[in-house]
Motif scaffolding. Structure first.
Motif, short mmCIF file in Angstrom:
data_model
loop_
_atom_site.label_atom_id
_atom_site.label_comp_id
_atom_site.label_asym_id
_atom_site.label_seq_id
_atom_site.Cartn_x
_atom_site.Cartn_y
_atom_site.Cartn_z
N GLU A 46 0.88 -1.17 0.00
CA GLU A 46 0.00 0.00 0.00
C GLU A 46 0.91 1.22 0.00
N CYS A 47 0.72 2.11 -0.97
CA CYS A 47 1.59 3.28 -1.08
C CYS A 47 0.82 4.40 -1.75
N ASP A 48 0.84 5.60 -1.16
CA ASP A 48 0.07 6.72 -1.72
C ASP A 48 0.95 7.76 -2.40
N LEU A 49 2.17 7.38 -2.79
CA LEU A 49 3.11 8.33 -3.37
C LEU A 49 3.04 8.39 -4.89
N ASN A 50 2.34 7.43 -5.52
CA ASN A 50 2.33 7.36 -6.99
C ASN A 50 3.75 7.41 -7.55
N ASP A 51 4.65 6.71 -6.89
CA ASP A 51 6.06 6.68 -7.27
C ASP A 51 6.35 5.32 -7.88
N ASN A 52 6.63 5.29 -9.18
CA ASN A 52 6.80 4.01 -9.86
C ASN A 52 8.06 3.26 -9.43
N ARG A 53 8.96 3.91 -8.70
CA ARG A 53 10.17 3.21 -8.23
C ARG A 53 9.82 2.00 -7.37
N PHE A 54 8.75 2.08 -6.64
CA PHE A 54 8.40 0.99 -5.73
C PHE A 54 8.12 -0.31 -6.48
N ILE A 55 7.51 -0.20 -7.66
CA ILE A 55 7.09 -1.41 -8.37
C ILE A 55 7.84 -1.63 -9.68
N LYS A 56 8.84 -0.82 -9.93
CA LYS A 56 9.71 -1.09 -11.08
C LYS A 56 10.71 -2.18 -10.71
N PRO A 57 11.18 -2.95 -11.70
CA PRO A 57 12.18 -3.99 -11.41
C PRO A 57 13.45 -3.39 -10.83
N ILE A 58 14.13 -4.19 -10.03
CA ILE A 58 15.39 -3.73 -9.46
C ILE A 58 16.38 -3.40 -10.56
N ALA A 59 16.39 -4.21 -11.61
CA ALA A 59 17.31 -3.97 -12.73
C ALA A 59 17.02 -2.65 -13.43
N GLY A 60 15.79 -2.15 -13.28
CA GLY A 60 15.42 -0.89 -13.89
C GLY A 60 15.47 0.28 -12.94
N GLY A 61 16.11 0.09 -11.78
CA GLY A 61 16.28 1.17 -10.82
C GLY A 61 15.17 1.25 -9.78
N GLY A 62 14.29 0.24 -9.74
CA GLY A 62 13.21 0.24 -8.77
C GLY A 62 13.50 -0.64 -7.58
N PHE A 63 12.48 -0.82 -6.73
CA PHE A 63 12.62 -1.67 -5.54
C PHE A 63 12.18 -3.10 -5.81
N GLY A 64 11.52 -3.34 -6.96
CA GLY A 64 11.19 -4.70 -7.35
C GLY A 64 9.93 -5.27 -6.76
N ILE A 65 9.11 -4.44 -6.09
CA ILE A 65 7.88 -4.95 -5.49
C ILE A 65 6.92 -5.38 -6.60
N ASP A 66 6.17 -6.45 -6.35
CA ASP A 66 5.37 -7.06 -7.41
C ASP A 66 4.11 -6.27 -7.75
N ALA A 67 3.47 -5.66 -6.75
CA ALA A 67 2.20 -4.97 -7.02
C ALA A 67 1.92 -3.97 -5.91
N GLN A 68 0.95 -3.09 -6.18
CA GLN A 68 0.52 -2.14 -5.15
C GLN A 68 -0.98 -1.93 -5.22
N TRP A 69 -1.57 -1.55 -4.10
CA TRP A 69 -2.97 -1.15 -4.07
C TRP A 69 -3.11 0.17 -4.84
N SER A 70 -4.23 0.33 -5.53
CA SER A 70 -4.47 1.53 -6.32
C SER A 70 -5.67 2.29 -5.74
N ASP A 71 -5.39 3.10 -4.74
CA ASP A 71 -6.46 3.88 -4.10
C ASP A 71 -7.09 4.87 -5.06
N GLU A 72 -6.31 5.38 -6.01
CA GLU A 72 -6.86 6.41 -6.89
C GLU A 72 -7.95 5.86 -7.80
N PHE A 73 -7.84 4.62 -8.22
CA PHE A 73 -8.94 4.00 -8.97
C PHE A 73 -10.20 4.00 -8.10
#
Length: 613
Positions: A302-329
């Motif tokens: 669960e993350c309200d920052l709308n920051d794609n780093r959290f769910i981008k692959p580690i190889a692409g500079g992210g944290f590699g998390i698989d999914a997030q809740w989408s409160d904005e939807f």
């Protein structure tokens, strides 16, 4: 560098194959640490590197009560306790996490894209409020079409009534729910029935009552402030021991309890400016565990920052998390359905923003936010649909309403069906909140059972303050009152009444369509086209694959609407209509006219299928 162990649980009390106990506790500022066993034995621990203290003994056996005495003071429960039989203030109970007769050797965690999630609270899902009682409802969930249940937090919290986010023993399975053995049995039975298990965990704060971590060492830092006080120490002095503690927790749930996925609460409140963020380090350890065991596990945040780093692959500079809740939807959907634009809904403009959410997952992806007074968010380009979990309601969005009203108390029967369809037709992972599938009428309120009167009053005051931004003159129910908890339990007898039976039948048909239609079961965000007629409040969603395409017409207006659909060339067949009388709807209208116009029932969804792409 302090390393967690992917092969076995290292911290706390653990047992070898010969019955001896290996004891490891982190107390870097203590001068002495002793193990106190309830039979009167007091055994000193040996000081190790990096603030750890260790002991190997056969004086402590499974089932014994024990605690740790720091610098000769009274014994405290184990920070890594697996079972607090006497609650948060009692001693810990030695538990062998390896002991259980698992029968799920052939279990394979489904692909994340196949998850249809059902969120539930153990204490209010059934009358008994236990893991064993959940087992009795699993066949019902399988028949509904669910593929994964999500348990709200089960870590030991004070008393017997709590949402679970006030937990203070991250490794301990709550005693009133049945403890660790009962949780393992629930997971094992779920796997027998083809259900994955997601566990909600809290790594951003600890509850206030029974929180003994700070007495063991610098688990918290004043370097940052959170809504709950000092932040968990992920990047200040002595943080390595804290990081290892939470990594060990993740590994335990996956390895020793066979949990399939973790949902990590409010990670935007985790403060970590280390060169490697704690979430990335957790992901790397989980990857190592999966490689070693051959089992798959997922991390959802669960993350309200709308920051794609959290769910981008580690190889692409992210944290590699698989999914997030989408409160904005959710927020855009609720405003579209008639929710007032107050509180955290103030920044959402209804069906136009819902259209944006279908296309881009984030509504604010670099746009200017009037409420935040700044540009906010990042793009989701290249991120897969299964990386976003969407819903029309969940524990937060129901329980954080002052009166805990479910959608069933706020919108019409037809709008409930339309909102459910809006979720299921998306290219994202759908989540249901317990009871929504049969239009449960009881609220889901906020409840606690603290023992400190001052803390209870502080919670009451906090709830009153929380709703100042919402337009209401009502008063929040008392979170401490047992009636508040009891009133939040599901009423299972409702499913035998015609109104509720019709809604349940609708959900079953909708979920079946999602699971069986090749276009809907795909989470491909690329093959999605969405347009909107804002004056008529009609959203037109087109999805396709190489062989078929779907046209979904969602009418959020409370009036019949006649629309022209330019996409209706070729041969189309209507395959689903929420207005059908089989679900107590007002009845289906005539099909597509020769001039490509169609009349839509109020608050309805109509779905057409074509083999022409």
């Amino acid at each position: 560098m302090i390393r967690a162990n992917i092969y076995k649980r290292s911290i706390g009390v653990n047992f070898d194959d010969d019955g001896g106990s290996e004891v490891l506790v982190w107390a870097p500022l203590a001068r002495s640490v002793e193990l106190s066993v309830k039979n009167g034995k007091v055994l000193p621990l040996k000081k190790e590197k990096h603030g750890y203290w260790s002991l190997f003994t056969d004086e402590l056996q499974p089932g014994n009560s024990y605690g740790f005495s720091l610098d000769g003071k009274n014994a405290l429960p184990d920070p890594a306790s697996v079972f607090q039989q006497e609650g948060v203030h009692g001693l810990s109970v030695a538990t062998d996490v390896k002991k259980f007769d698992w029968t799920d050797g052939n279990w394979q965690n489904p692909n994340l894209s196949d998850y249809i999630i059902y969120e539930l609270h153990t204490g209010t899902f059934t009358t008994d409020g236990t893991f064993a009682a959940i087992e009795s409802k699993l066949d019902y969930l399988v028949e509904l079409g669910i593929s994964a249940i999500e348990l709200m937090p089960v870590a030991q919290f004070p008393g017997e009534r709590n949402w679970g986010y006030d937990g203070v023993f991250p490794f301990a399975v709550h005693n009133s729910y049945g403890g660790p053995a009962a949780l393992k049995k629930l997971v094992d039975v779920c796997h027998q029935k083809g259900l994955a298990v997601i566990l909600d965990v809290v790594y951003n704060h600890m509850g206030p009552e029974g929180n003994y971590l700070g007495q063991y060492g610098p688990y918290f830092t004043e370097k940052y402030k959170t809504p709950w006080g000092g932040a968990i120490n992920f990047d200040d002095a002595w943080c390595d021991g804290v990081r290892a503690y939470f990594i060990e927790n993740v590994l335990m749930w996956f390895r020793d309890f066979h949990i399939d996925a973790l949902r990590m609460d409010a990670v935007h409140a985790i403060k970590d400016f280390s060169p490697k963020h704690i979430l990335q380090e957790i992901k790397e350890y989980v990857d190592q565990l999966m490689q070693a065991t051959g089992r798959s596990h997922y991390l959802i945040i669960e993350c309200d920052l709308n920051d794609n780093r959290f769910i981008k692959p580690i190889a692409g500079g992210g944290f590699g998390i698989d999914a997030q809740w989408s409160d904005e939807f959710h927020h855009a959907l609720r405003v579209t359905a008639g929710q007032k634009q107050d509180g955290y809904y103030a920044d959402f403009k209804g069906i136009g923003h819902l259209t944006k959410a279908y296309s881009d997952a984030y509504v604010y992806d670099g746009r200017y936010s009037e409420e935040r007074h700044r540009f906010f968010g990042s793009k989701t380009t290249g991120l897969a649909g299964q990386q976003f979990v969407v819903f029309s309601q969940n524990h937060d969005q129901v329980g954080n309403r002052m009166l805990g009203e479910r959608t069933s108390a706020l919108v019409s029967f037809e709008m409930q069906k339309l909102m459910a369809s809006a979720v299921m037709l998306s290219p994202y992972l759908p989540l249901l909140f317990m009871g929504e599938e049969y239009s449960e009428r009881n609220p889901f309120l906020y409840f606690v059972s603290h023992t400190d009167p001052e803390l209870v009053e502080a919670v009451r005051k906090g709830r009153r303050e929380e709703f100042k931004g919402f337009m209401t003159d009502a008063e929040a129910p008392d979170p401490q009152a047992i009636e508040t908890f009891e009133h939040s339990k599901l009423q299972w007898g409702l499913i035998n009444q015609p109104f509720h039976r019709a809604m349940l039948s609708y959900y079953k048909a909708l979920i079946k369509l999602r699971k069986t239609h090749p276009v809907l079961k795909s989470c491909n965000r690329e093959n999605v086209e969405v347009t909107v007629n804002e004056p008529q409040k009609v959203l037109i969603l087109r999805r396709w694959d190489t062989d078929q395409q779907l046209l979904c017409l969602l009418n959020f207006s409370d009036q019949k609407e006649i629309i022209t659909v330019n996409q209706l060339s070729g041969r189309w067949q209507k395959i689903f209509d929420s207005a059908a009388r089989q679900w107590d709807g007002p009845g289906e209208l005539s099909d597509i006219n020769s001039d490509s116009t169609i009349t839509l029932q109020p608050e309805s969804v109509t779905i057409y299928n074509s083999n022409n792409v």
